[in-house]
Design an enzyme around this catalytic site. Structure first.
Site, mmCIF file in Angstrom:
data_model
loop_
_atom_site.group_PDB
_atom_site.id
_atom_site.type_symbol
_atom_site.label_atom_id
_atom_site.label_comp_id
_atom_site.label_asym_id
_atom_site.label_seq_id
_atom_site.Cartn_x
_atom_site.Cartn_y
_atom_site.Cartn_z
ATOM 1 N N SER A 99 -6.338 0.040 2.433
ATOM 2 C CA SER A 99 -7.324 -1.214 1.434
ATOM 3 C C SER A 99 -6.356 -1.754 0.284
ATOM 4 C CB SER A 99 -8.708 -0.751 1.203
ATOM 5 O OG SER A 99 -8.190 0.284 0.161
ATOM 6 N N ARG B 49 9.399 19.580 4.687
ATOM 7 C CA ARG B 49 9.197 18.520 3.950
ATOM 8 C C ARG B 49 10.460 17.471 3.701
ATOM 9 N NH1 ARG B 49 4.924 17.991 0.610
ATOM 10 N NH2 ARG B 49 4.300 20.451 0.483
ATOM 11 N N ILE C 252 3.098 14.812 -0.683
ATOM 12 C CA ILE C 252 3.861 15.086 -1.675
ATOM 13 C C ILE C 252 5.319 14.872 -1.340
ATOM 14 C CG2 ILE C 252 4.550 16.695 -3.562
ATOM 15 C CD1 ILE C 252 1.516 16.406 -3.832
ATOM 16 N N HIS D 251 -3.315 5.692 -8.846
ATOM 17 C CA HIS D 251 -3.819 6.991 -8.809
ATOM 18 C C HIS D 251 -5.339 6.584 -9.348
ATOM 19 C CE1 HIS D 251 -4.618 11.197 -8.847
ATOM 20 N NE2 HIS D 251 -5.107 11.337 -10.162
ATOM 21 N N THR E 250 7.843 9.725 -10.551
ATOM 22 C CA THR E 250 8.769 10.452 -11.013
ATOM 23 C C THR E 250 8.656 11.865 -10.158
ATOM 24 O OG1 THR E 250 7.695 11.235 -12.623
ATOM 25 C CG2 THR E 250 8.974 9.555 -13.251
#
Length: 194
Positions: free
Chosen positions: A13, A69, A96, A113, A145
């Site tokens: 969205s 990852r 992450i 966020h 960061t």
């Protein structure tokens, strides 16, 4: 042309709000910028269909297909870099990212966020805000960061917490503001990007 690459994991969205604003304000002509690609770590992300309907290039890099990852981030980085991005936008991208990935896009990677950072970094922001008795909640656009949900703040919006709010009602009110400030923050960033 400054290329924007948007990363999503779900409904997209915020991505859709950015694409709409780019069309309404004619970013290719006015900001020499365009949404070049939308990439997801989930093949069934609803936002991919929406992007395709707008004629935007889409790609899937499935995190489950990689042993680590680092391997996932390397593949994702390769996919993003095909589009020579001036800006990489995290819009509900639920992974992450490794420090190396973040470093590679230093000063051109932004996130939104659903809290007034630095308060309530991480997950369950609305639940935590309600439990803490906050009178206000909101959303923050920030540069990414290596530290999760930190980095220079680019924009914020404040919403009141109302009596009887649940995490769901608060999330809906905050999302409305996200759709307002994220496209604006992207436009502002592009205006100042070289």
């Amino acid at each position: 042309m400054k290329n924007i690459v948007i990363l999503i994991s779900g409904s997209g969205s915020n991505m859709a709000a950015i694409v709409r604003r780019a069309q309404q304000e004619d970013w290719p002509r006015r900001l020499d910028a365009q949404v070049a690609a939308v990439i997801s770590n989930k093949a069934d992300a609803r936002g991919l269909q929406l992007a395709r309907e707008q004629g935007i290039v889409t790609a899937v890099v499935d995190h489950k297909a990689f042993p680590s990852r680092e391997a996932f981030d390397a593949a994702l980085q390769h996919e993003i870099d095909c589009h020579d991005p001036a800006l990489v936008v995290l819009a509900g991208f639920m992974r992450i990212l490794t420090a190396g990935f973040v470093q590679h896009y230093a000063d051109r990677l932004i996130n939104i966020h659903p809290s007034l950072l630095p308060a309530f970094a991480g997950l369950h922001t609305h639940q935590r805000a309600l439990e803490a008795g906050c009178k206000f909640a909101g959303a923050t656009v920030h540069q990414v960061t290596a530290e999760l949900d930190h980095g220079p703040i680019l924009a914020q919006a404040v919403v009141p917490v109302l009596p009887g709010d649940t995490p769901g009602t608060l999330a809906t009110r905050v999302l409305t503001q996200e759709h307002r400030i994220y496209p604006q923050a992207v436009a502002d960033f592009l205006r100042h990007a070289h």
